[in-house]
Design an enzyme around this catalytic site. Structure first.
Site, PDB file in Angstrom:
ATOM      1  N   CYS A   1      66.585  75.796  82.944  1.00  0.00           N
ATOM      2  CA  CYS A   1      65.295  75.285  83.409  1.00  0.00           C
ATOM      3  C   CYS A   1      64.846  74.120  82.539  1.00  0.00           C
ATOM      4  O   CYS A   1      65.243  73.979  81.393  1.00  0.00           O
ATOM      5  CB  CYS A   1      64.221  76.356  83.436  1.00  0.00           C
TER       6      CYS A   1
ATOM      7  N   ARG B   1      70.300  70.697  82.570  1.00  0.00           N
ATOM      8  CA  ARG B   1      70.090  72.072  82.115  1.00  0.00           C
ATOM      9  C   ARG B   1      70.362  73.087  83.223  1.00  0.00           C
ATOM     10  O   ARG B   1      70.458  74.279  82.963  1.00  0.00           O
ATOM     11  CB  ARG B   1      68.652  72.230  81.593  1.00  0.00           C
TER      12      ARG B   1
ATOM     13  N   TRP C   1      65.679  77.486  87.474  1.00  0.00           N
ATOM     14  CA  TRP C   1      66.973  78.152  87.692  1.00  0.00           C
ATOM     15  C   TRP C   1      66.641  79.601  88.009  1.00  0.00           C
ATOM     16  O   TRP C   1      66.118  80.316  87.175  1.00  0.00           O
ATOM     17  CB  TRP C   1      67.825  78.024  86.432  1.00  0.00           C
TER      18      TRP C   1
ATOM     19  N   ASN D   1      59.578  78.795  81.174  1.00  0.00           N
ATOM     20  CA  ASN D   1      60.992  79.079  80.935  1.00  0.00           C
ATOM     21  C   ASN D   1      61.091  80.430  80.255  1.00  0.00           C
ATOM     22  O   ASN D   1      60.336  80.707  79.319  1.00  0.00           O
ATOM     23  CB  ASN D   1      61.630  78.018  80.029  1.00  0.00           C
ATOM     24  N   GLY D   2      62.040  81.253  80.668  1.00  0.00           N
ATOM     25  CA  GLY D   2      62.211  82.560  80.048  1.00  0.00           C
ATOM     26  C   GLY D   2      62.153  83.670  81.077  1.00  0.00           C
ATOM     27  O   GLY D   2      62.181  83.435  82.289  1.00  0.00           O
TER      28      GLY D   2
ATOM     29  N   GLU E   1      89.581  78.571  75.117  1.00  0.00           N
ATOM     30  CA  GLU E   1      88.638  77.496  75.421  1.00  0.00           C
ATOM     31  C   GLU E   1      89.112  76.673  76.618  1.00  0.00           C
ATOM     32  O   GLU E   1      88.316  76.304  77.487  1.00  0.00           O
ATOM     33  CB  GLU E   1      88.456  76.600  74.196  1.00  0.00           C
TER      34      GLU E   1
ATOM     35  N   LYS F   1      86.992  76.208  80.167  1.00  0.00           N
ATOM     36  CA  LYS F   1      86.642  74.849  80.566  1.00  0.00           C
ATOM     37  C   LYS F   1      87.073  74.591  81.991  1.00  0.00           C
ATOM     38  O   LYS F   1      86.346  74.002  82.787  1.00  0.00           O
ATOM     39  CB  LYS F   1      87.293  73.862  79.595  1.00  0.00           C
TER      40      LYS F   1
ATOM     41  N   GLU G   1      85.009  76.941  84.653  1.00  0.00           N
ATOM     42  CA  GLU G   1      83.577  76.718  84.834  1.00  0.00           C
ATOM     43  C   GLU G   1      83.266  75.472  85.651  1.00  0.00           C
ATOM     44  O   GLU G   1      82.209  75.398  86.281  1.00  0.00           O
ATOM     45  CB  GLU G   1      82.856  76.668  83.489  1.00  0.00           C
TER      46      GLU G   1
ATOM     47  N   HIS H   1     103.639  92.861  78.565  1.00  0.00           N
ATOM     48  CA  HIS H   1     102.822  94.079  78.554  1.00  0.00           C
ATOM     49  C   HIS H   1     101.897  94.143  79.772  1.00  0.00           C
ATOM     50  O   HIS H   1     100.861  94.798  79.719  1.00  0.00           O
ATOM     51  CB  HIS H   1     102.024  94.157  77.251  1.00  0.00           C
TER      52      HIS H   1
ATOM     53  N   LYS I   1      72.988  74.521  80.917  1.00  0.00           N
ATOM     54  CA  LYS I   1      73.483  74.012  79.642  1.00  0.00           C
ATOM     55  C   LYS I   1      73.092  74.914  78.481  1.00  0.00           C
ATOM     56  O   LYS I   1      73.901  75.228  77.626  1.00  0.00           O
ATOM     57  CB  LYS I   1      72.932  72.597  79.404  1.00  0.00           C
TER      58      LYS I   1
END
Length: 609
Positions: A2, A27, A73, A97-98, A480, A484, A487, A503, A604
């Site tokens: 947000c 964001r 968001w 926000n929150g 990583e 990447k 997403e 395995h 973000k």
């Protein structure tokens, strides 16, 4: 997640708010809205979708010098204009926000007073609660309301009978503010402040800022004045723009060599030997000398940087190190004491789970050191010690330069404390520091291979599944590379320790399935090549990444594509190899026609649990 922007001043408020919301789009959001004081009272306009949709709905005659704006968001309630911010009740209009965790309980209490919500959001309940306490004294109403709220919040509040004033308070979620000749601005991120001032402050938790056209006053909840701590921004507006690149992510991939130099150079003490130095950071040698155990707590990409940090620390410091997912760490009742060092890693310094892990560590008596990119952020302020990376603003949701800057921070820490603990000599540390100083140039050499990656990525575009394999540092980097890719390209991707193939995971390898194999570590190179042969024998399309000095060991036909990083000490291979993985993710997403910088459902900065 947000975006928040508020403005009181001498410019057209709607233009300021729209520009601010556009600068905060990275964001992540699904709707947007603004509320402004006008001669006819507070006017609120909201829209689903992009900020451009909101701009198209704003009347040209909307004249105001004070207002608030928000990109939402969705958390409580779906994506709809009704659920978009700002929300109003009585004389209160606010953005938030929150997450308010006890909103359902509060909603039932407010219903008994005749206040009924029209949305499905926790934010509207907060507006109703503040309005229920408001009798002309804004500070008193805010104080009473926040005493009832559980969860995280950053509020910007308009009271209809207090024209041209914005009240702000936060717990958990960030708010920053500045004052300039044009007026006063508050936002969820300093990126939205850049065009007005390079001096700002972070609003401390449970303190109230009041913005008017000509001033910002900060008080505690009892009305006692508080002097905010002013901070400086050391980069300009161009650092937060694309500067000719198609996407922010590609720009930020290319900015990595310079970001590393900015992070490393200030900590490099030059003399007969090159030694890392944290004098300016205030990090003492005794921090590691007193540690019996190290815990690295982080989320997502920052946690993957921690995986590499763990290997380096155990290898060179000979201390036990664990890497914990921050969202699990705080609920696991971890074993910590005064001999524990907890390292928190977060680009924004506001990651909710990492902040909670920090507070738990401090409660248990552990020493805390944060590795963050944003000065004055909550994690930085609350840590015992802080090591700032100097990556500059990172706009794309997928982290690139922040990740490699975090890696550089770990290398600096490990080398300094290996020296102070007597594990490495001056000559040995100096040799490692020369290698570290050279990684920026090695990354630039990999960037020159982007045309090769473009062609490779076209072949990966139709894939439904993709796997990364590696050992040691390569496995940590594979984790990583996998996140990447998934997403931003939405291709299902997993990272596996190559030795685990037999395995169970080898059953997933069938004809044509892409496997990206990292083989940059000499001590496990023969084993890794054996694993590559195993997946190749099952028909996998293998992309092999090795160091330049391993070329002679690569057999004809062992891979479909061979990518080479410059020769050098194995310990520093993750920097160059990371660039290949980032470019693969970027171009694959681009060729799939996706929104590279703002992938679906992601934000973000994750400032709520």
């Amino acid at each position: 997640m947000c975006g928040i922007i508020g403005f009181c001043g001498y410019l057209d408020a709607k233009d300021v708010l729209l520009k601010g919301l556009a600068e905060l789009e990275y964001r992540g959001y699904d709707s947007a809205g603004i509320a402004c004081f006008t001669k006819d009272g507070i006017k609120t306009i909201r829209a689903v979708g992009k900020v451009a949709n909101l701009a198209n709905r704003l009347p040209a005659e909307l004249e105001s010098g004070c207002g608030i704006g928000h990109t939402r968001w969705a958390t409580h309630g779906g994506v709809s204009e009704q659920n978009a911010h700002p929300h109003s009740c009585g004389k209160v209009t606010l953005i938030h926000n929150g997450i308010i965790e006890n909103y359902h309980e509060l909603a039932k209490e407010l219903e008994e007073t005749g206040r009924l919500p029209v949305s499905q959001t926790d934010t509207e309940i907060a507006a109703m609660l503040i309005d229920s306490f408001y009798e002309g004294d804004a500070l008193s109403a805010i104080k009473k309301a926040v005493s009832r709220l559980e969860g995280a919040y950053a509020f910007c509040i308009l009271f209809s009978d207090q024209k041209d004033a914005i009240y702000c308070i936060r717990k958990g979620s960030p708010l920053v503010a500045c004052q300039s000749e044009e007026g006063c601005v508050v936002a969820s991120d300093m990126v939205a402040l850049l065009r007005y001032s390079k001096e700002y402050f972070v609003l401390p938790e449970f303190q109230v800022a009041k913005l008017t056209k000509h001033s910002i006053t900060v008080t505690d909840l009892d009305g006692e004045p508080v002097a905010p701590v002013m901070l400086g921004i050391h980069w300009d507006m161009s650092a937060a723009q694309k500067n000719g690149f198609k996407h922010y992510m590609l720009k930020e991939i290319h900015e990595q060599p310079e970001a590393l130099r900015r992070t490393i150079a200030p900590r490099m003490k030059k003399g007969e030997f090159l030694l890392p130095d944290f004098t300016e950071d205030g990090i003492p040698d005794k921090l590691f000398l007193d540690a019996k155990r190290i815990v690295i707590a982080a989320c997502g990409t920052a946690m993957h940087a921690g995986l590499i940090g763990k290997i380096l620390m155990e290898r060179l410091l000979r201390l036990p190190v664990s890497v914990e997912i921050a969202s699990e760490f705080r609920y696991a009742d971890p074993i910590l004491d005064e001999h524990s060092l907890v390292i928190l890693v977060s680009q924004s310094g506001e990651t909710a789970d990492t902040l909670a892990a920090l507070r738990l560590a401090k409660e248990k008596g552990a020493k805390t050191l944060s590795v963050v990119n944003v000065k004055g952020s909550s994690i930085a302020r609350e840590s015992d010690y802080v090591l700032y990376t100097h990556a500059g603003p990172e706009i794309a949701v997928a982290s690139t330069k922040a990740y490699t800057a975090q890696l550089a921070a770990f290398y600096l820490l490990v080398l300094r404390f290996a020296y102070s603990m007597g594990k490495l000599s001056e000559q040995e540390v100096s040799s490692y520091m020369e290698e570290l100083a050279a990684v920026g140039g090695h990354m630039e050499q990999v960037l020159e291979q982007k045309d090769t990656i473009k062609e490779l990525s076209k072949r990966l575009t139709p894939s439904h599944d993709l796997f990364f394999i590696g050992r040691s540092l390569d496995y940590a980097l594979a984790a990583e590379g996998s996140i990447k890719l998934k997403e931003i390209s939405y291709i299902h991707s997993e990272a596996y320790a190559a030795g685990e193939l037999k395995h169970g995971t080898l059953s997933l390898i069938t004809g044509g399935v892409p496997v990206i194999a990292l083989a940059t570590q000499e001590d496990v190179f023969p084993k890794m090549i054996s694993n590559v042969k195993e997946v190749r024998a099952r028909g996998a399309m293998v992309v092999l990444i090795t160091k330049e000095d391993n070329n002679a060991a690569i057999e004809q036909g062992i891979c479909s594509e061979h990518l080479i990083i410059p020769a050098g000490n194995d310990m520093f291979a993750p920097f160059s190899a990371a660039v290949y993985l980032q470019l693969i993710a970027y171009y694959t997403s681009m060729y799939r026609g996706l929104d590279v910088d703002q992938p679906r459902n992601l934000a973000k900065s994750v400032t709520v649990e």
